[in-house]
Design a protein around this motif. Sequence first.
Motif, mmCIF file in Angstrom:
data_model
loop_
_atom_site.group_PDB
_atom_site.id
_atom_site.type_symbol
_atom_site.label_atom_id
_atom_site.label_comp_id
_atom_site.label_asym_id
_atom_site.label_seq_id
_atom_site.Cartn_x
_atom_site.Cartn_y
_atom_site.Cartn_z
ATOM 1 N N UNK A 1 -5.140 0.599 -10.625
ATOM 2 C CA UNK A 1 -4.508 1.669 -9.853
ATOM 3 C C UNK A 1 -3.083 1.356 -9.452
ATOM 4 N N UNK A 2 -2.704 1.850 -8.276
ATOM 5 C CA UNK A 2 -1.333 1.700 -7.807
ATOM 6 C C UNK A 2 -1.084 0.300 -7.267
ATOM 7 N N UNK B 1 0.668 -6.746 -7.044
ATOM 8 C CA UNK B 1 -0.746 -6.704 -7.391
ATOM 9 C C UNK B 1 -1.216 -5.273 -7.221
ATOM 10 N N UNK B 2 -1.993 -4.791 -8.206
ATOM 11 C CA UNK B 2 -2.456 -3.417 -8.154
ATOM 12 C C UNK B 2 -3.928 -3.344 -7.776
ATOM 13 N N UNK B 3 -4.326 -2.182 -7.298
ATOM 14 C CA UNK B 3 -5.739 -1.969 -6.980
ATOM 15 C C UNK B 3 -6.555 -2.185 -8.245
ATOM 16 N N UNK B 4 -7.636 -2.927 -8.130
ATOM 17 C CA UNK B 4 -8.506 -3.150 -9.285
ATOM 18 C C UNK B 4 -8.034 -4.251 -10.211
ATOM 19 N N UNK B 5 -6.950 -4.893 -9.832
ATOM 20 C CA UNK B 5 -6.404 -5.926 -10.699
ATOM 21 C C UNK B 5 -6.761 -7.314 -10.168
ATOM 22 N N UNK C 1 3.072 -3.582 1.715
ATOM 23 C CA UNK C 1 1.711 -3.159 1.427
ATOM 24 C C UNK C 1 1.716 -1.640 1.310
ATOM 25 N N UNK C 2 1.224 -1.126 0.191
ATOM 26 C CA UNK C 2 1.310 0.307 -0.114
ATOM 27 C C UNK C 2 2.750 0.797 -0.006
#
Lengths: 343, 516
Positions: free
Chosen positions: B267-268, B289-293, B325-326
């Motif tokens: 993700x993002x 670092x991305x979501x799900x990574x 963060x985000x």
Amino acid sequence: MNNTMETTDRLEVIKKRKKKIPTEISIFLVLVGIAILFEILGWIVRGDSFLMNPQRLLIMILQMSIIGIIAIGVTQVIITGGIDLSSGSVLALTAMVTASFAQQSDYLRAVYPALTDLPWVVPLLAGLLIGALAGLVNGALIAFAMIPPFIATLGMMVSARGMARAYTDGQPVSMLTDQFTWIGSGANPVIIFLAVAVLFHIALKYTRYGKYTYAIGANPQAARVSGINVRRHLIMVYAIAGLLAGLAGVVASARAGTGQAGMGLMYELDAIAAAVIGGTSLAGGVGRIAGTVIGALILGVMLSGFTFLGVDAYYQDIVKGAIIVAAVVIDQYRQRRRLKAAA
Amino acid sequence: MATVTAEDTTYDNADFILEVADVRKAFPGVVALDNVQLKIRAGTVHALMGENGAGKSTLMKIIAGVYIPDQGEIRLKGKPLQLHGPLDALKAGIAMIHQELNLMPYMSIAENIWIRREPLNAFGMVNHDKMHRMTESLFERLGIEMDPETQVRHLTVAGRQMIEIAKAVSYESDVLIMDEPTSSLADREVEHLFRIINDLRSQGKGIIYITHKMDEVFEIADDISIFRDGQFIHSAAASDMTSNEIIKLMVGREVTQMFPKEEVPIGDVVLSVEDLCLEGVFSDISFDVRAGEILGLAGLVGSGRTNIAETLFGVTPPTSGRIAIDGKEEIISSPHQAMLRGLALLTEDRKETGLFLGLSVEENMEMAVLRDGYTRGTFVDQSRLDQECDLMKERLSVKTPSMDERIGNLSGGNQQKVLIGRWLMTKPRILILDEPTRGVDVGAKAEIHKLITELVKQGVAVIMISSELPEVLGMSDRIMVMHQGRVTGFLGRREANQVNIMELASSPVAPPAVNA
């Protein structure tokens, strides 16, 4: 698959079978044993019962309740892996200050002639405040100046005793109001002691405050990484220990009807002894209020029993010292066993 | 029980330097070893394998005289041995390199090595010059380049480990026991150690080598003995075994897949780090670092991997640089603040910074969530905590007699699961795992890997630090390689292999970065 499961289960069953007796129960049995010993010795030496004397038991518990209040504060300090040597001196300082706000108006040599006949809350709050302040200084020195607790509280022990003496140039503060001395009359000290014990039993077991206290004692670094503000918490723990020493000072002066700079001499050591005898580990992370209460009672029974048997005070001290050392030896032994189990 | 196959046939006519027969050792409540045997040939490296709690360390402590067995016999060169303490074992010719380091930090390297055996001069005083020369010649023999006068406290963990090894060698023992000697060594140092071991082997010594690392076993061991649950299971020549067979014998079941990496939609960007510096430790660190990574962090010990993790988590706030963060810039100056922003850190050293050893399993698990939702005012919501901890225990299949068991009584793998549980309870969005499977047995390791995969599926961003290259390669979507506090390169999942990671990890020159 099955093989592993079976063997693991087998090991776990063996582990379970070893029923652990809670530390408090075994200390309680020691208390009962000592009491029975004095009972038997009493019949042999004096032809009299040690236990069947409510008056003596009340006096014994009264004697212990002031040290007991201190010991509760000291217990939580020791659980964090620290030590508090200042409680006896803080007791004396608060007793002096408290008494100076509790004097009667018809007493001509009052410390504050304009501040006499005050309601009992004023001296009480003054005492608690002084105690908490002393503890706060301890905590700040330990948490921010990174001084070992032993040294920080040793300094406070010496200084607070000096302040207690300097406060009135060594003169006792007497002629206290009836409503103030009521705090220390009858069985009130015992009630206060037990109320504090229950309160802190709950606090250590069911609140964040308690959980953090154990966590810091068990592993301060892990506590920090778990998001606990270790410094703030340590300051709080020492401040509360000071507050309880202050409360003990209030009760002591109310009971004696006077504030004297020599009060509470060596009480810090009795308080530490009560905690240690009660199973609190000087290594930190381990200890319970119930154990400390029983530890204080053991000290009380010893004192009362020896007096009852007519044993000289000097010999009492010799035995008391031996018991304190024995308690630490047992603590070390327990720790080694724990470490072995962990290895 | 599985059939015990002590294949004596393998060793017909062999020259055993050390034999252990029918050894049993029980601790209060636990039988640690039962009916155990072991035969070590002279001039060989004998690997001891088994999950944590299999009894390997206990057996080694018996051979080294630390524990006294309840029954059984130890024979050194055919002669029965009666050991009453570690000193007896040393005098008999058995030296052990302990898993924990036992050096005195404020004494010099030379003093540490020759303690209790200091060369004396005519007046009975320590002859420092001679001790220095003895250390130098020992180091020359072992290829160690260190100043014997350095105080041990100045050494890295790896350096201390090398000193322990040198010290054990200096006893000129016949039998050398090494309990996970490489757990704190980087690959280059491991190579060095293996050279030393090969040298000792050619001198006819018997070397007992405990490890969890499969590749090491096949590289260095001649024979392998496998233990499980305090029992001897199997013994054979290393050339006659495969790693699958070994794992199967160790766990008593098949571990089908070591690294169950699944492709997960990525993700993002959740965490973005720019020019992060901690003066004197690392500098100019930038990555996303991305979501799900899963971002793997590779590098030698001391390259700054752990320091970055600690800085991100607020343990040691950065001296400069930005953390977002985000997409929103954040200042994180304490672990508490990091947690509020959805970060979690499983620390590298379980005992030092993870466990509350004296406390119970549940107390260890709940310690990071004693806040929102789990408290009512100052009181903790114990029934909710009990419930959630139980659920977490089931989810991670933590093996413990009860939640009130002291955590010190659990095996390393189960302790690690409890610590992972502590952080999962905080429902992190960015999970930093520093050596998540160090000192963990094969079964628990696979479970932890599966769990990490599950977490990224739920969209958690994972940063994983590991000294085990197969783990980094097997689990990561992308690998960031570090050398001496700087990023030397990024490798995608497909292009990465042990060789190019090691190249980057040991090259100070940064090739053009391929950061996504």
